[in-house]
Design a protein around this motif. Structure first.
Motif, PDB file in Angstrom:
ATOM      1  N   ASP A  75       0.826  -1.207   0.000  1.00  0.00           N
ATOM      2  CA  ASP A  75       0.000   0.000   0.000  1.00  0.00           C
ATOM      3  C   ASP A  75       0.862   1.258   0.000  1.00  0.00           C
ATOM      4  N   ALA A  78       2.212   1.738  -3.362  1.00  0.00           N
ATOM      5  CA  ALA A  78       1.178   2.232  -4.275  1.00  0.00           C
ATOM      6  C   ALA A  78       1.072   3.755  -4.160  1.00  0.00           C
ATOM      7  N   ARG A  81       4.001   5.331  -5.961  1.00  0.00           N
ATOM      8  CA  ARG A  81       3.808   5.295  -7.416  1.00  0.00           C
ATOM      9  C   ARG A  81       2.814   6.356  -7.855  1.00  0.00           C
ATOM     10  N   LEU A  95      -8.454   2.954 -20.151  1.00  0.00           N
ATOM     11  CA  LEU A  95      -9.725   2.338 -19.768  1.00  0.00           C
ATOM     12  C   LEU A  95     -10.752   2.646 -20.859  1.00  0.00           C
ATOM     13  N   GLU A  97     -13.862   2.321 -21.405  1.00  0.00           N
ATOM     14  CA  GLU A  97     -15.191   2.888 -21.189  1.00  0.00           C
ATOM     15  C   GLU A  97     -15.168   4.363 -20.817  1.00  0.00           C
ATOM     16  N   PHE A  98     -13.954   4.912 -20.591  1.00  0.00           N
ATOM     17  CA  PHE A  98     -13.882   6.303 -20.173  1.00  0.00           C
ATOM     18  C   PHE A  98     -13.424   7.185 -21.324  1.00  0.00           C
ATOM     19  N   LYS A 110      -7.314   9.829  -7.818  1.00  0.00           N
ATOM     20  CA  LYS A 110      -6.833   8.874  -6.811  1.00  0.00           C
ATOM     21  C   LYS A 110      -5.952   9.591  -5.780  1.00  0.00           C
TER      22      LYS A 110
ATOM     23  N   ILE B   3     -13.468   8.212  -6.718  1.00  0.00           N
ATOM     24  CA  ILE B   3     -13.074   7.658  -8.024  1.00  0.00           C
ATOM     25  C   ILE B   3     -13.390   6.172  -8.123  1.00  0.00           C
ATOM     26  N   THR B   6     -16.927   5.915  -9.056  1.00  0.00           N
ATOM     27  CA  THR B   6     -17.109   6.342 -10.449  1.00  0.00           C
ATOM     28  C   THR B   6     -16.759   5.204 -11.404  1.00  0.00           C
ATOM     29  N   ILE B   7     -15.658   4.538 -11.122  1.00  0.00           N
ATOM     30  CA  ILE B   7     -15.247   3.430 -11.993  1.00  0.00           C
ATOM     31  C   ILE B   7     -16.279   2.307 -11.912  1.00  0.00           C
ATOM     32  N   THR B  10     -19.303   3.254 -13.906  1.00  0.00           N
ATOM     33  CA  THR B  10     -19.050   3.168 -15.341  1.00  0.00           C
ATOM     34  C   THR B  10     -19.109   1.718 -15.817  1.00  0.00           C
ATOM     35  N   TYR B  11     -18.512   0.807 -15.032  1.00  0.00           N
ATOM     36  CA  TYR B  11     -18.555  -0.613 -15.420  1.00  0.00           C
ATOM     37  C   TYR B  11     -19.983  -1.130 -15.441  1.00  0.00           C
ATOM     38  N   SER B  14     -21.734   0.466 -18.517  1.00  0.00           N
ATOM     39  CA  SER B  14     -21.178   0.189 -19.843  1.00  0.00           C
ATOM     40  C   SER B  14     -21.539  -1.220 -20.288  1.00  0.00           C
ATOM     41  N   LYS B 306     -11.686  -7.105 -17.342  1.00  0.00           N
ATOM     42  CA  LYS B 306     -11.059  -5.836 -16.979  1.00  0.00           C
ATOM     43  C   LYS B 306      -9.687  -6.036 -16.364  1.00  0.00           C
ATOM     44  N   ASP B 309      -7.339  -3.274 -17.063  1.00  0.00           N
ATOM     45  CA  ASP B 309      -7.689  -2.069 -16.305  1.00  0.00           C
ATOM     46  C   ASP B 309      -7.181  -2.174 -14.875  1.00  0.00           C
ATOM     47  N   LEU B 313      -4.511   0.284 -13.166  1.00  0.00           N
ATOM     48  CA  LEU B 313      -4.932   1.041 -11.980  1.00  0.00           C
ATOM     49  C   LEU B 313      -3.981   0.785 -10.819  1.00  0.00           C
ATOM     50  N   LYS B 314      -3.585  -0.467 -10.662  1.00  0.00           N
ATOM     51  CA  LYS B 314      -2.650  -0.777  -9.574  1.00  0.00           C
ATOM     52  C   LYS B 314      -1.287  -0.149  -9.857  1.00  0.00           C
ATOM     53  N   PHE B 318      -3.450   2.560  -7.338  1.00  0.00           N
ATOM     54  CA  PHE B 318      -4.633   2.052  -6.647  1.00  0.00           C
ATOM     55  C   PHE B 318      -4.207   0.880  -5.782  1.00  0.00           C
ATOM     56  N   LYS B 319      -4.704   0.862  -4.545  1.00  0.00           N
ATOM     57  CA  LYS B 319      -4.330  -0.209  -3.623  1.00  0.00           C
ATOM     58  C   LYS B 319      -5.284  -1.382  -3.788  1.00  0.00           C
ATOM     59  N   LYS B 321      -7.254  -2.572  -1.652  1.00  0.00           N
ATOM     60  CA  LYS B 321      -8.588  -2.301  -1.104  1.00  0.00           C
ATOM     61  C   LYS B 321      -9.408  -1.385  -2.021  1.00  0.00           C
ATOM     62  N   ASP B 322      -8.726  -0.551  -2.815  1.00  0.00           N
ATOM     63  CA  ASP B 322      -9.464   0.260  -3.799  1.00  0.00           C
ATOM     64  C   ASP B 322     -10.110  -0.646  -4.840  1.00  0.00           C
TER      65      ASP B 322
END
Ligand SMILES: Nc1ncnc2c1ncn2[C@@H]1O[C@H](COP(=O)(O)OP(=O)(O)O)[C@@H](O)[C@H]1O
Ligand SMILES: [Mg+2]
Lengths: 227, 407
Positions: A75, A78, A81, A95, A97-98, A110, B3, B6-7, B10-11, B14, B306, B309, B313-314, B318-319, B321-322
Motif C-alpha cells: 500500500d 502504491a 507510485r 480504460l 469505457e472512459f 486517486k 473515483i 465512479t469506476i 461506469t462498469y 457500460s 477488466k 484495467d 490502476l494498480k 490504486f491499492k 482495497k481500492d
C-alpha cells in the motif's frame, strides 16, 4: 539523485532457477533522459518493473527520491507510485469505457490533492501539450494508436511525477509518432526537470537521449553518457 | 463522488446486458424469498387461528397413574408384574383454589374450567354423535374468540338461558335446526335433556362444525350426573402461544396436575408445520443463493474482462482495497437494484394473491405483507450479494500488475 540501486539481484524459479538480474548498480539524476537498451531477454523489462516498485521480489536496495523503498508495504508503494512515478507502456492500457479526459484524470482523482474541477483543468492542459485537446471528450477506444499512446503519456504526467518510466513506449508507433513522443519527453526533462527512464529497441531514440544503459544477460554492460 | 465508485458505476452502465441479467436474478430470488416466507407465516397464522378456535394454549388435567410400590423404605426389591392404571377418578380436587393459583401467574390471560362430554344430538329420527363442550361463556369467548365465528344468534344468550346451546353449522344443516329450535342431547351416562338453540357457529373446519356444540358448564355437569365441583379440565391461555410449553411446565410444578401445552397436544400438526417451514426455508434460500451465484459469475467475468484495467490502476497507485471497493460497489449496486425490484415484485404478488378466494376451510389465500420477512429477505439478499461480489473482488485485488503489463 532521484533514483539509485544497490546490488540488485533477481532470480526466477519457474520453470527452472535462473538469475535474471546480476548486481545491478546505477543511479539517475534529476532531469536525466535515460534509455535502456539490450537484446530481447536481457532483463530490461524485469529491471524496469523493479525500479517501478511494482515488483518487490528481489534482493538489494532501491532508493527513490532518496527514500529506501525496499521492504515497504504494498500500500505504501502504491502511494509512492501514485505521487512520484508515471508509466507508459508499449500498449496504452487506457480504460476503454472512459473518455480521454477521464483517463487522464483518474490518477489525480486517486491522489486526491485537488478538487475535480481543478483536475479537469489540468487534464485539459496535459492533453493540450500532447496536441489532443479536441479529442478530450471522445471515448479512449475511438482514437488512433498514436493518439492513444499520447493520451497514456498525458495520464502519466497528470500528477507531475518525478520520474516517468516507459517500457518500449514507442514500440507500437510509426516514426512520425515516435518523434513526437521523443520531443515530449525531451521537453519534460529539459523544461520541467522531470526524469525519464525508457526501455527501447529504437537505436535513434536511444542515441538522442542523455544516457544509454545497455544490458546483456542480466548485467549492465555499458553506461554511456551521450551528452 | 469517489473515483472508485465512479469506476464501478461506469462498469455497471457500460455493460447493461450483464448488469440487467444479474439484477433480474436477484429480483427473482428476492421476490420468491419474500413471497414464500410470507406465505409460510400466512399458513402458520391460519393454521394457528383454526387450532386456537378449538384448543387452549395449555390444558391442565389429572393424568392417569400407574400402580406403584407402596413401601419404599426397605432394601427389598418389590416387583409388580403387569402394572395397571390405578382406577382413580380423574377430577380435579378443589378446582377453585387451583384456578386461583393459575390465574396468579403473570403470563396467564384466561383460565377456565371446561368439561367435554360425548353426546348424541337427537332431533326427531335423526341422530348425530358429537361433543358438547361445557363452558363459562365470557371466559370461553376470551379464550376461543367464539363471537368471531358466530353466524347466527348470540353467545351471551347462553348466560341468561341455562338450557341454551350453541351448535356448529354442520349440525344445524343436517338436523334442519334454526335459532330457538329445541334439540335433545343424550349423554354417555344415559341422561337426556332438551336444549334450546341460541346460536350457530361456523369454524370452517367441517368436522368441528358437524360435531361440536357449546353449553353451560353446569348443564354439562348435570348431563354427567355430577355436582358443581366436578371439573376435569382447566384450560389456560397465556400472553404468547410460543411460551405455552414453558408456562405448562411451571403449572405442573405449582398445581401438581398435568399441564400440557398446545404444541404437545397437536404434535402431528406441529410436525406438518415444521416440515413445511423446512421445505420453504430451504427452497427460498436456495433460490437466493442461486441469485448470488449469478452475481458471482458475472463479476468474475467482469474481473477477467477488466484485468488490464486492474493492472494499470494498480500500477498508477490504486491499492488492493481500492480494487476491492470497485468490484464490491458493483455487486452491492446490482444487489440493491435487485432487492428494490424484488420487494416491489413481492408486494405485487402478495397483493394479487391476497384477493384470490380458495374456499373450503381456508377461505382467502392465507398470505399477507409480513414486514419481518421483507426485512429478513432484504438483509439476507444484501449479505449474499456482498459475499458474491467480495470473492471476485478479492481475486481482482490480488492481480499482480507486473504479470499483466509485461505481456
Ligand atoms: N515470470 C517469469 N518467469 C520466468 N522467467 C521469466 C519471467 N519473466 C521473464 N522471464 C525471463 O527473464 C528474462 C528477462 O526477461 P525480460 O526482462 O522480459 O527481458 P527484456 O525485457 O530485456 O526482453 C527472459 O529470459 C525471460 O524469458
Ligand atoms: Mg521487455
Amino acid at each position: 539523485m532521484i533514483l539509485k540501486t544497490e546490488n540488485i539481484d533477481k532470480f526466477f524459479h519457474d520453470p527452472n532457477e535462473f538469475q535474471v538480474l546480476k548486481n545491478i548498480e546505477f543511479d539517475v539524476k534529476k532531469g536525466e533522459f535515460l534509455s535502456m537498451i539490450g537484446k530481447s531477454g536481457s532483463g530490461k523489462s524485469t529491471l524496469l518493473y523493479i525500479l517501478s516498485t511494482m515488483d518487490t521480489d528481489y534482493s538489494g536496495k532501491l532508493f527513490i527520491d532518496n527514500q529506501l523503498t525496499t521492504g515497504l508495504s504494498k500500500d505504501h508503494l502504491a502511494e509512492i507510485r501514485n505521487e512520484k512515478i508515471g508509466f507508459v507502456f508499449q500498449f496504452h492500457y487506457l480504460l476503454a469505457e472512459f473518455s480521454c479526459l477521464w483517463n487522464v484524470m483518474i490518477p489525480a482523482l486517486k491522489l486526491g490533492k485537488l478538487c475535480e474541477k481543478e483536475i479537469e483543468q489540468r487534464a485539459y492542459q496535459k492533453l493540450e501539450i500532447l496536441g489532443l485537446k479536441d479529442q478530450a471528450l471522445k471515448p479512449a477506444s475511438k482514437l488512433s494508436g498514436g493518439q492513444q499512446q499520447r493520451v497514456a503519456i498525458a495520464r502519466a504526467l497528470i500528477n507531475d511525477p518525478l520520474i516517468i518510466m516507459g517500457d518500449e513506449p514507442t514500440g507500437n508507433l510509426d516514426s512520425k509518432n515516435t518523434d513526437i513522443v521523443f520531443d515530449i519527453f525531451q521537453n519534460l526533462t529539459q523544461n520541467y526537470g522531470q526524469t525519464i527512464i525508457a526501455v527501447t529497441h529504437d537505436e535513434d531514440f536511444a542515441k538522442k537521449s542523455d544516457r544509454i544503459i545497455e544490458m546483456k544477460d542480466g548485467e549492465i554492460v555499458k553506461n554511456i553518457h551521450s551528452r | 463522488m469517489n473515483i472508485n465508485s465512479t469506476i464501478a458505476k461506469t462498469y455497471i452502465f457500460s455493460n447493461k446486458k450483464l448488469t440487467a441479467v444479474a439484477v433480474l436474478g436477484v429480483l427473482l430470488g428476492m421476490s420468491v424469498y419474500i413471497f414464500m416466507n410470507s406465505l409460510l407465516v400466512g399458513f402458520d397464522k391460519s393454521s394457528n387461528t383454526s387450532v386456537f378456535r378449538n384448543t387452549s394454549h395449555i390444558r391442565v388435567y389429572k393424568d392417569d397413574e400407574i400402580s406403584k410400590v407402596l413401601v419404599n423404605d426397605t432394601n427389598e426389591n418389590y416387583l409388580i408384574i403387569n402394572p395397571k392404571v390405578v382406577p382413580n377418578n380423574n377430577t380435579i380436587i378443589n378446582p377453585k383454589m387451583i384456578l386461583e393459583t393459575i390465574l396468579k401467574q403473570k403470563e396467564v390471560t384466561v383460565a377456565m374450567p371446561q368439561i367435554n362430554t360425548n353426546v348424541f344430538y337427537n332431533n326427531g329420527k335423526s341422530q348425530i354423535a358429537g361433543i358438547s363442550v361445557g363452558i363459562k361463556p365470557d371466559e370461553a369467548n376470551l379464550m376461543y374468540n367464539i363471537k368471531s365465528f358466530m353466524v347466527e344468534g348470540d353467545l351471551d344468550l347462553l348466560k341468561s338461558n341455562p338450557n341454551g346451546i350453541l351448535i356448529g353449522s354442520g349440525i344445524s344443516e343436517k338436523m334442519n335446526l334454526a335459532i330457538n329450535d329445541n334439540l335433545n342431547l343424550t349423554s354417555s351416562k344415559g341422561i337426556s335433556r332438551t336444549f334450546k338453540v341460541v346460536g350457530i357457529f361456523k369454524t370452517n373446519n367441517s368436522v368441528t362444525d358437524k360435531t361440536k356444540s357449546y353449553i353451560n358448564l353446569s348443564a354439562s355437569q348435570q348431563l354427567l350426573i355430577q355436582g358443581d365441583s366436578y371439573i376435569t379440565d382447566i384450560n389456560v391461555n397465556v400472553t404468547d402461544p410460543e411460551i405455552a410449553e414453558k408456562v405448562a411446565k411451571k403449572l405442573t410444578q405449582i398445581t401438581g396436575y398435568k399441564a400440557e401445552g398446545w404444541k404437545q397436544a397437536n404434535e402431528t400438526l406441529m410436525a406438518t408445520n415444521k416440515m413445511r417451514k423446512m421445505i420453504i426455508t430451504f427452497v427460498s434460500l436456495t433460490i437466493l443463493l442461486v441469485a448470488g451465484f449469478g452475481i458471482y459469475n458475472i463479476l468474475n467475468m467482469t474481473v477477467s474482462q477488466k484485468i488490464n484495467d486492474i493492472a494499470i490502476l494498480k500500477a498508477m497507485g490504486f491499492k488492493g482495497k481500492d480494487v476491492i471497493r470497485i468490484f464490491v460497489t458493483q455487486a452491492i449496486s446490482i444487489g440493491i437494484m435487485g432487492v428494490i425490484g424484488g420487494v416491489i415484485m413481492a408486494t405485487i404478488l402478495i397483493t394479487f394473491l391476497k384477493r384470490v378466494y380458495l374456499g373450503g376451510d381456508i377461505g382467502y389465500f392465507p398470505i399477507d405483507y409480513e414486514p419481518q420477512k421483507f426485512v429478513q429477505g432484504i438483509v439476507i439478499g444484501l449479505v449474499i450479494t456482498f459475499f458474491a461480489g467480495y470473492m471476485p473482488a478479492k481475486k481482482a485485488a490480488n492481480v499482480d500488475p507486473v504479470d499483466i503489463l509485461r505481456k
